[in-house]
Design a protein around this motif. Structure first.
Motif, PDB file in Angstrom:
ATOM      1  N   LYS A   1       8.683  -7.199 -14.969  1.00  0.00           N
ATOM      2  CA  LYS A   1       8.219  -8.470 -14.426  1.00  0.00           C
ATOM      3  C   LYS A   1       6.707  -8.514 -14.564  1.00  0.00           C
ATOM      4  O   LYS A   1       6.028  -7.512 -14.362  1.00  0.00           O
ATOM      5  N   THR A   2       6.200  -9.703 -14.889  1.00  0.00           N
ATOM      6  CA  THR A   2       4.771  -9.881 -15.109  1.00  0.00           C
ATOM      7  C   THR A   2       4.183 -10.833 -14.082  1.00  0.00           C
ATOM      8  O   THR A   2       4.793 -11.837 -13.730  1.00  0.00           O
ATOM      9  N   PHE A   3       2.982 -10.493 -13.613  1.00  0.00           N
ATOM     10  CA  PHE A   3       2.232 -11.301 -12.667  1.00  0.00           C
ATOM     11  C   PHE A   3       0.838 -11.528 -13.236  1.00  0.00           C
ATOM     12  O   PHE A   3       0.335 -10.706 -13.986  1.00  0.00           O
ATOM     13  N   ARG A   4       0.223 -12.608 -12.851  1.00  0.00           N
ATOM     14  CA  ARG A   4      -1.133 -12.905 -13.337  1.00  0.00           C
ATOM     15  C   ARG A   4      -2.036 -13.134 -12.140  1.00  0.00           C
ATOM     16  O   ARG A   4      -1.726 -13.919 -11.253  1.00  0.00           O
TER      17      ARG A   4
ATOM     18  N   VAL B   1       2.545   1.597  -2.908  1.00  0.00           N
ATOM     19  CA  VAL B   1       2.574   0.288  -2.243  1.00  0.00           C
ATOM     20  C   VAL B   1       2.336   0.387  -0.743  1.00  0.00           C
ATOM     21  O   VAL B   1       2.977   1.185  -0.058  1.00  0.00           O
ATOM     22  N   SER B   2       1.429  -0.455  -0.266  1.00  0.00           N
ATOM     23  CA  SER B   2       1.184  -0.606   1.163  1.00  0.00           C
ATOM     24  C   SER B   2       1.432  -2.060   1.532  1.00  0.00           C
ATOM     25  O   SER B   2       0.820  -2.957   0.971  1.00  0.00           O
ATOM     26  N   HIS B   3       2.335  -2.280   2.483  1.00  0.00           N
ATOM     27  CA  HIS B   3       2.604  -3.650   2.916  1.00  0.00           C
ATOM     28  C   HIS B   3       1.674  -4.083   4.042  1.00  0.00           C
ATOM     29  O   HIS B   3       1.593  -5.258   4.361  1.00  0.00           O
ATOM     30  N   GLY B   4       0.968  -3.138   4.623  1.00  0.00           N
ATOM     31  CA  GLY B   4      -0.036  -3.441   5.639  1.00  0.00           C
ATOM     32  C   GLY B   4      -1.420  -3.265   5.045  1.00  0.00           C
ATOM     33  O   GLY B   4      -1.577  -2.883   3.886  1.00  0.00           O
ATOM     34  N   GLY B   5      -2.425  -3.555   5.847  1.00  0.00           N
ATOM     35  CA  GLY B   5      -3.798  -3.376   5.379  1.00  0.00           C
ATOM     36  C   GLY B   5      -4.107  -1.923   5.071  1.00  0.00           C
ATOM     37  O   GLY B   5      -3.580  -1.004   5.699  1.00  0.00           O
ATOM     38  N   PHE B   6      -4.955  -1.707   4.104  1.00  0.00           N
ATOM     39  CA  PHE B   6      -5.345  -0.369   3.642  1.00  0.00           C
ATOM     40  C   PHE B   6      -6.697  -0.034   4.260  1.00  0.00           C
ATOM     41  O   PHE B   6      -7.703  -0.664   3.938  1.00  0.00           O
TER      42      PHE B   6
ATOM     43  N   ILE C   1      -2.753   1.276  -6.567  1.00  0.00           N
ATOM     44  CA  ILE C   1      -2.551   0.926  -5.160  1.00  0.00           C
ATOM     45  C   ILE C   1      -2.308  -0.582  -5.064  1.00  0.00           C
ATOM     46  O   ILE C   1      -3.165  -1.379  -5.421  1.00  0.00           O
ATOM     47  N   CYS C   2      -1.120  -0.933  -4.597  1.00  0.00           N
ATOM     48  CA  CYS C   2      -0.691  -2.329  -4.481  1.00  0.00           C
ATOM     49  C   CYS C   2      -0.701  -2.673  -2.997  1.00  0.00           C
ATOM     50  O   CYS C   2      -0.042  -1.996  -2.203  1.00  0.00           O
ATOM     51  N   LEU C   3      -1.425  -3.715  -2.617  1.00  0.00           N
ATOM     52  CA  LEU C   3      -1.677  -3.979  -1.214  1.00  0.00           C
ATOM     53  C   LEU C   3      -2.027  -5.441  -0.967  1.00  0.00           C
ATOM     54  O   LEU C   3      -2.376  -6.150  -1.906  1.00  0.00           O
ATOM     55  N   PRO C   4      -1.949  -5.867   0.303  1.00  0.00           N
ATOM     56  CA  PRO C   4      -2.389  -7.224   0.604  1.00  0.00           C
ATOM     57  C   PRO C   4      -3.913  -7.299   0.685  1.00  0.00           C
ATOM     58  O   PRO C   4      -4.534  -8.181   0.091  1.00  0.00           O
ATOM     59  N   GLN C   5      -4.542  -6.369   1.426  1.00  0.00           N
ATOM     60  CA  GLN C   5      -5.994  -6.341   1.591  1.00  0.00           C
ATOM     61  C   GLN C   5      -6.397  -5.023   2.234  1.00  0.00           C
ATOM     62  O   GLN C   5      -5.550  -4.268   2.673  1.00  0.00           O
ATOM     63  N   THR C   6      -7.704  -4.763   2.278  1.00  0.00           N
ATOM     64  CA  THR C   6      -8.173  -3.592   3.012  1.00  0.00           C
ATOM     65  C   THR C   6      -8.573  -4.029   4.409  1.00  0.00           C
ATOM     66  O   THR C   6      -8.812  -5.207   4.673  1.00  0.00           O
TER      67      THR C   6
ATOM     68  N   GLN D   1      -5.198 -11.851  -5.920  1.00  0.00           N
ATOM     69  CA  GLN D   1      -4.452 -13.104  -5.922  1.00  0.00           C
ATOM     70  C   GLN D   1      -3.170 -13.030  -6.764  1.00  0.00           C
ATOM     71  O   GLN D   1      -2.801 -13.973  -7.450  1.00  0.00           O
ATOM     72  N   LEU D   2      -2.493 -11.887  -6.668  1.00  0.00           N
ATOM     73  CA  LEU D   2      -1.242 -11.716  -7.403  1.00  0.00           C
ATOM     74  C   LEU D   2      -0.054 -12.351  -6.692  1.00  0.00           C
ATOM     75  O   LEU D   2       1.007 -12.522  -7.291  1.00  0.00           O
ATOM     76  N   GLY D   3      -0.203 -12.678  -5.422  1.00  0.00           N
ATOM     77  CA  GLY D   3       0.831 -13.388  -4.679  1.00  0.00           C
ATOM     78  C   GLY D   3       1.768 -12.477  -3.912  1.00  0.00           C
ATOM     79  O   GLY D   3       1.905 -11.295  -4.198  1.00  0.00           O
ATOM     80  N   ASP D   4       2.429 -13.077  -2.916  1.00  0.00           N
ATOM     81  CA  ASP D   4       3.366 -12.326  -2.075  1.00  0.00           C
ATOM     82  C   ASP D   4       4.566 -11.813  -2.872  1.00  0.00           C
ATOM     83  O   ASP D   4       5.098 -10.746  -2.575  1.00  0.00           O
ATOM     84  N   GLU D   5       4.993 -12.562  -3.881  1.00  0.00           N
ATOM     85  CA  GLU D   5       6.126 -12.136  -4.708  1.00  0.00           C
ATOM     86  C   GLU D   5       5.821 -10.796  -5.383  1.00  0.00           C
ATOM     87  O   GLU D   5       6.700  -9.947  -5.528  1.00  0.00           O
ATOM     88  N   PHE D   6       4.565 -10.604  -5.786  1.00  0.00           N
ATOM     89  CA  PHE D   6       4.150  -9.342  -6.397  1.00  0.00           C
ATOM     90  C   PHE D   6       4.413  -8.177  -5.441  1.00  0.00           C
ATOM     91  O   PHE D   6       5.034  -7.186  -5.801  1.00  0.00           O
ATOM     92  N   LEU D   7       3.935  -8.321  -4.199  1.00  0.00           N
ATOM     93  CA  LEU D   7       4.073  -7.236  -3.233  1.00  0.00           C
ATOM     94  C   LEU D   7       5.528  -7.030  -2.811  1.00  0.00           C
ATOM     95  O   LEU D   7       5.935  -5.925  -2.471  1.00  0.00           O
ATOM     96  N   ASP D   8       6.330  -8.070  -2.865  1.00  0.00           N
ATOM     97  CA  ASP D   8       7.762  -7.934  -2.575  1.00  0.00           C
ATOM     98  C   ASP D   8       8.498  -7.219  -3.704  1.00  0.00           C
ATOM     99  O   ASP D   8       9.462  -6.503  -3.471  1.00  0.00           O
ATOM    100  N   TYR D   9       8.032  -7.403  -4.934  1.00  0.00           N
ATOM    101  CA  TYR D   9       8.721  -6.867  -6.107  1.00  0.00           C
ATOM    102  C   TYR D   9       8.400  -5.389  -6.371  1.00  0.00           C
ATOM    103  O   TYR D   9       9.294  -4.597  -6.660  1.00  0.00           O
ATOM    104  N   VAL D  10       7.138  -5.020  -6.282  1.00  0.00           N
ATOM    105  CA  VAL D  10       6.714  -3.679  -6.667  1.00  0.00           C
ATOM    106  C   VAL D  10       7.098  -2.650  -5.603  1.00  0.00           C
ATOM    107  O   VAL D  10       7.071  -2.929  -4.412  1.00  0.00           O
ATOM    108  N   HIS D  11       7.477  -1.455  -6.077  1.00  0.00           N
ATOM    109  CA  HIS D  11       7.842  -0.345  -5.193  1.00  0.00           C
ATOM    110  C   HIS D  11       7.167   0.936  -5.692  1.00  0.00           C
ATOM    111  O   HIS D  11       6.837   1.054  -6.875  1.00  0.00           O
TER     112      HIS D  11
END
Length: 149
Positions: free
Chosen positions: A4-7, A22-27, A64-69, A122-132
């Motif tokens: 799957k590709t994200f931009r 992957v971190s689903h919470g802040g880093f 490291i895949c994350l929402p934010q630090t 700005q990869l989006g929530d779908e990115f963080l839901d997809y990657v493991h």
């Protein structure tokens, strides 16, 4: 193998491939890199016991895949120091817009160390839901992130 590709938006450019962490919470950069910096051990794992997604996992060379630090204003300097000693990530991939603390660390690392890391936000929530964890991540210069696994 599924792919799957994200931009996203390029913050610090470059092409890199690494395994996802992957971190689903802040880093929290200070808490996460505390052991590697104090012990001067590039292979020391994440020391943030408040982040169950990353605690005791190796950060060096990871995507490291994350929402934010989150955390201390020293976070940017912590990222730069971790990169300077070779303990930094291969890339940081943000589902949300990058925060000022991480942006400072990325820019400082790019300009002041021999081990900068690629940053796309700005990869989006779908990115963080997809990657493991453990999935293969490839990033291109234009901010295209491909996840395989």
């Amino acid at each position: 193998m599924a792919e799957k590709t994200f931009r996203g938006r390029v913050v610090v450019g470059g092409a890199v491939s690494a395994k996802a962490l992957v971190s689903h919470g802040g880093f929290n950069t200070l808490a996460s890199y505390q052991q590697p910096l104090i012990l001067k051990n590039v292979k020391a794992p994440c020391s943030d016991q408040n982040n169950p997604d990353l605690y005791k996992k190796p950060l060096q060379g990871a995507a490291i895949c994350l929402p934010q630090t989150i955390g201390s204003t020293t976070g940017g300097m912590v990222l730069m120091c971790a990169c300077d000693m070779g303990a930094g990530p291969a890339c940081m991939l943000f589902s949300k817009p990058i925060d000022p603390i991480a942006a400072a660390g990325a820019i400082l690392s790019k300009n002041w160390t021999e081990h900068p890391f690629v940053v796309v936000d700005q990869l989006g929530d779908e990115f963080l839901d997809y990657v493991h964890d453990g999935m293969d991540v490839s990033v291109t210069e234009d901010g295209t992130v491909t996840i395989t696994g």
